[in-house]
Design a protein around this motif. Structure first.
Motif, PDB file in Angstrom:
ATOM      1  N   GLN A 109       0.850  -1.201   0.000  1.00 32.41           N
ATOM      2  CA  GLN A 109       0.000   0.000   0.000  1.00 32.41           C
ATOM      3  C   GLN A 109       0.881   1.245   0.000  1.00 32.41           C
ATOM      4  O   GLN A 109       2.002   1.217   0.519  1.00 32.41           O
ATOM      5  N   LEU A 110       0.368   2.321  -0.553  1.00 25.15           N
ATOM      6  CA  LEU A 110       1.142   3.566  -0.604  1.00 25.15           C
ATOM      7  C   LEU A 110       1.115   4.267   0.758  1.00 25.15           C
ATOM      8  O   LEU A 110       0.215   4.048   1.566  1.00 25.15           O
ATOM      9  N   ALA A 111       2.111   5.127   0.987  1.00 24.04           N
ATOM     10  CA  ALA A 111       2.145   5.929   2.225  1.00 24.04           C
ATOM     11  C   ALA A 111       0.922   6.833   2.290  1.00 24.04           C
ATOM     12  O   ALA A 111       0.477   7.351   1.273  1.00 24.04           O
ATOM     13  N   LYS A 112       0.375   7.011   3.502  1.00 21.54           N
ATOM     14  CA  LYS A 112      -0.832   7.840   3.661  1.00 21.54           C
ATOM     15  C   LYS A 112      -0.534   9.335   3.493  1.00 21.54           C
ATOM     16  O   LYS A 112      -1.365  10.086   3.018  1.00 21.54           O
ATOM     17  N   GLN A 113       0.640   9.767   3.943  1.00 22.10           N
ATOM     18  CA  GLN A 113       0.975  11.195   3.881  1.00 22.10           C
ATOM     19  C   GLN A 113       1.605  11.522   2.533  1.00 22.10           C
ATOM     20  O   GLN A 113       2.454  10.784   2.045  1.00 22.10           O
ATOM     21  N   SER A 114       1.213  12.663   1.970  1.00 25.25           N
ATOM     22  CA  SER A 114       1.819  13.049   0.687  1.00 25.25           C
ATOM     23  C   SER A 114       3.160  13.762   0.916  1.00 25.25           C
ATOM     24  O   SER A 114       4.053  13.709   0.085  1.00 25.25           O
ATOM     25  N   GLN A 115       3.304  14.421   2.066  1.00 27.83           N
ATOM     26  CA  GLN A 115       4.570  15.102   2.383  1.00 27.83           C
ATOM     27  C   GLN A 115       5.599  14.074   2.839  1.00 27.83           C
ATOM     28  O   GLN A 115       5.305  13.256   3.707  1.00 27.83           O
ATOM     29  N   PRO A 116       6.822  14.109   2.297  1.00 34.62           N
ATOM     30  CA  PRO A 116       7.839  13.159   2.794  1.00 34.62           C
ATOM     31  C   PRO A 116       8.293  13.519   4.207  1.00 34.62           C
ATOM     32  O   PRO A 116       8.135  14.666   4.639  1.00 34.62           O
ATOM     33  N   ILE A 117       8.842  12.559   4.910  1.00 36.07           N
ATOM     34  CA  ILE A 117       9.324  12.778   6.276  1.00 36.07           C
ATOM     35  C   ILE A 117      10.777  13.262   6.209  1.00 36.07           C
ATOM     36  O   ILE A 117      11.512  12.903   5.295  1.00 36.07           O
ATOM     37  N   ALA A 118      11.192  14.082   7.188  1.00 36.53           N
ATOM     38  CA  ALA A 118      12.590  14.554   7.245  1.00 36.53           C
ATOM     39  C   ALA A 118      13.534  13.369   7.486  1.00 36.53           C
ATOM     40  O   ALA A 118      13.205  12.457   8.247  1.00 36.53           O
ATOM     41  N   LYS A 119      14.686  13.394   6.818  1.00 38.83           N
ATOM     42  CA  LYS A 119      15.625  12.254   6.896  1.00 38.83           C
ATOM     43  C   LYS A 119      17.002  12.688   7.396  1.00 38.83           C
ATOM     44  O   LYS A 119      17.992  12.028   7.139  1.00 38.83           O
ATOM     45  N   ASP A 120      17.050  13.817   8.101  1.00 38.15           N
ATOM     46  CA  ASP A 120      18.354  14.401   8.466  1.00 38.15           C
ATOM     47  C   ASP A 120      18.674  14.274   9.956  1.00 38.15           C
ATOM     48  O   ASP A 120      19.415  15.073  10.520  1.00 38.15           O
ATOM     49  N   GLY A 121      18.120  13.237  10.606  1.00 39.83           N
ATOM     50  CA  GLY A 121      18.331  13.076  12.053  1.00 39.83           C
ATOM     51  C   GLY A 121      19.793  12.921  12.443  1.00 39.83           C
ATOM     52  O   GLY A 121      20.260  13.551  13.398  1.00 39.83           O
ATOM     53  N   ASN A 122      20.540  12.087  11.696  1.00 43.98           N
ATOM     54  CA  ASN A 122      21.977  11.891  12.013  1.00 43.98           C
ATOM     55  C   ASN A 122      22.705  13.230  12.069  1.00 43.98           C
ATOM     56  O   ASN A 122      23.432  13.531  13.014  1.00 43.98           O
ATOM     57  N   GLU A 123      22.518  14.028  10.998  1.00 45.14           N
ATOM     58  CA  GLU A 123      23.259  15.287  10.873  1.00 45.14           C
ATOM     59  C   GLU A 123      22.830  16.292  11.928  1.00 45.14           C
ATOM     60  O   GLU A 123      23.664  16.995  12.508  1.00 45.14           O
ATOM     61  N   THR A 124      21.521  16.361  12.214  1.00 45.76           N
ATOM     62  CA  THR A 124      21.020  17.336  13.199  1.00 45.76           C
ATOM     63  C   THR A 124      21.608  17.064  14.580  1.00 45.76           C
ATOM     64  O   THR A 124      22.099  17.977  15.257  1.00 45.76           O
ATOM     65  N   ILE A 125      21.569  15.787  14.992  1.00 50.65           N
ATOM     66  CA  ILE A 125      22.082  15.436  16.329  1.00 50.65           C
ATOM     67  C   ILE A 125      23.602  15.610  16.361  1.00 50.65           C
ATOM     68  O   ILE A 125      24.160  16.187  17.302  1.00 50.65           O
ATOM     69  N   ALA A 126      24.278  15.138  15.312  1.00 48.48           N
ATOM     70  CA  ALA A 126      25.748  15.235  15.257  1.00 48.48           C
ATOM     71  C   ALA A 126      26.196  16.697  15.334  1.00 48.48           C
ATOM     72  O   ALA A 126      27.109  17.038  16.092  1.00 48.48           O
ATOM     73  N   GLN A 127      25.523  17.554  14.580  1.00 47.86           N
ATOM     74  CA  GLN A 127      25.916  18.972  14.544  1.00 47.86           C
ATOM     75  C   GLN A 127      25.701  19.636  15.901  1.00 47.86           C
ATOM     76  O   GLN A 127      26.522  20.433  16.354  1.00 47.86           O
ATOM     77  N   ALA A 128      24.609  19.277  16.579  1.00 50.27           N
ATOM     78  CA  ALA A 128      24.342  19.841  17.916  1.00 50.27           C
ATOM     79  C   ALA A 128      25.437  19.433  18.901  1.00 50.27           C
ATOM     80  O   ALA A 128      25.913  20.251  19.708  1.00 50.27           O
ATOM     81  N   VAL A 129      25.873  18.171  18.831  1.00 51.86           N
ATOM     82  CA  VAL A 129      26.944  17.677  19.717  1.00 51.86           C
ATOM     83  C   VAL A 129      28.245  18.424  19.431  1.00 51.86           C
ATOM     84  O   VAL A 129      28.938  18.891  20.352  1.00 51.86           O
TER      85      VAL A 129
END
Length: 363
Positions: A333-353
């Motif tokens: 089945q296709l994804a229910k949301q038309s907007q894609p989800i953010a995929k930058d968790g690694n970079e966001t956490i790494a940059q904050a550290v």
């Protein structure tokens, strides 16, 4: 300038927390090689090395246990409660011995996923504790009721002492935390070219007939491998070394390969609800087939997450264990949301550290 030192404390449960923490540790190391990483986990060193290419200090310690399980889907609540009560009784000495290590090694910051005693280490060592997860253990245990309610309250109290939470997608509300930053999906990236994988592992089936079966570090003894006989011209990839030898089953037995490495050449990933597998598959856009877990509260949020943001098939346990796997002949089945989800968790956490370590240096 002193070398920044980061202490990463990882929940002692399966491989998912270890791999997602290691993928963030690897991003920190890539962006800022001078950060010294101390990984505190009972997950095997080779697993962490699959994600982190550079050096790190490995400290095999457990401060929590998650859930005592015999395999990926079977839980022992009695043994879990007994061990939690043991940790509660001995929490002061557990904290004291770790604080000693943290002080001796001049740690600047704790990043924890998501052992509840970590804020206790930080408070005693007078450094910040940041955490990251899509759920807290208080949420899992509270759902079980009875004697687990008091345990959940004790854990929530520790979590409330955390200085900052990076809340991953597919999350429960995590109300115990006072300072929450929402981030995108996290995970490892494929390291090998599709052509190399196909030739090394003799994978000749087309993508849509190549299926990855992965059930995390705990495995799953009762996968009905007999069903594979109905799919002679398909190929199935497993990391389960106890799987039978079948002509269309490829057993990946080399530690340098991870499930995420094979995802780009697979048409579907069949897995239990687990954040790391679901997150990596969603980042790469590979459809997920899964069986809901009724007694593990986190699973509801993870299944909801892929239903919203990835192609998916939600099948019943009986379709998986007793059926003939007809679901593979149906389209996801296709994804229910038309907007894609953010995929930058690694970079966001790494940059904050990294930013924290640098501002600490300049003070």
């Amino acid at each position: 300038m002193e070398r920044p030192i980061l202490y990463l404390a990882i929940t002692n449960h399966g491989f998912g927390h270890a791999t997602r923490t290691a993928s963030i540790a690897a991003t920190i190391q890539k962006l800022c090689p001078e950060v010294l990483l101390i990984l505190v986990s009972t997950a095997p060193r080779w697993l962490l090395e699959c994600y982190i290419e550079g050096d790190f200090i490995y400290r095999p310690r457990a401060f929590d246990l998650g859930v005592v399980q015999t395999d990926s889907l079977t839980m022992d609540k009695g043994a879990t409660l007994e061990k939690l009560l043991y940790i509660k009784k001995h929490q002061n000495s557990l904290i004291a011995s770790e604080v000693n290590f943290i002080r001796q090694n001049r740690v600047n910051l704790i990043l924890a996923d998501i052992p509840f005693l970590a804020p206790g280490f930080a408070k005693a060592a007078n450094i910040p504790c940041w955490m990251m997860s899509n759920f807290g253990w208080d949420f899992i245990y509270r759902d079980w009721g009875g004697e687990f309610t008091a345990v959940a309250d004790w854990i929530s109290d520790w979590y409330s002492k955390c200085d900052r939470l990076f809340r991953l997608p597919f999350h429960e509300p995590m109300p115990a935390f006072n300072n929450i930053t929402n981030v995108g999906l996290t995970g490892g990236s494929p390291r090998h070219s599709p052509d190399d994988l196909r030739s090394i592992w003799r994978i000749t089936a087309p993508v849509e007939k190549t299926i990855l079966l992965t059930f995390g570090g705990l495995g799953l003894q009762q996968i009905p491998y007999d069903n594979l006989q109905q799919f002679q011209d398909w190929q199935f990839l497993v990391f389960d070394q106890s799987a039978p030898d079948l002509p269309n089953l490829v057993k990946i037995n080399d530690h340098k390969y991870r499930p995420v490495d094979f995802m780009p050449i697979c048409g579907r990933v069949v897995s239990k609800p687990g954040y790391s597998t679901f997150s990596e598959a969603t980042i790469l856009g590979v459809p997920i087939v899964t069986i809901p877990r009724e007694d593990f509260a986190e699973a509801t949020f993870i299944v909801e997450g892929i239903t919203d943001y990835n192609q998916h098939q939600i099948i019943t346990a009986s379709e998986f264990f007793q059926g003939t796997w007809n679901f593979l002949h149906e389209l996801p089945q296709l994804a229910k949301q038309s907007q894609p989800i953010a995929k930058d968790g690694n970079e966001t956490i790494a940059q904050a550290v990294i930013n924290y370590c640098h501002t600490k240096d300049s003070r």
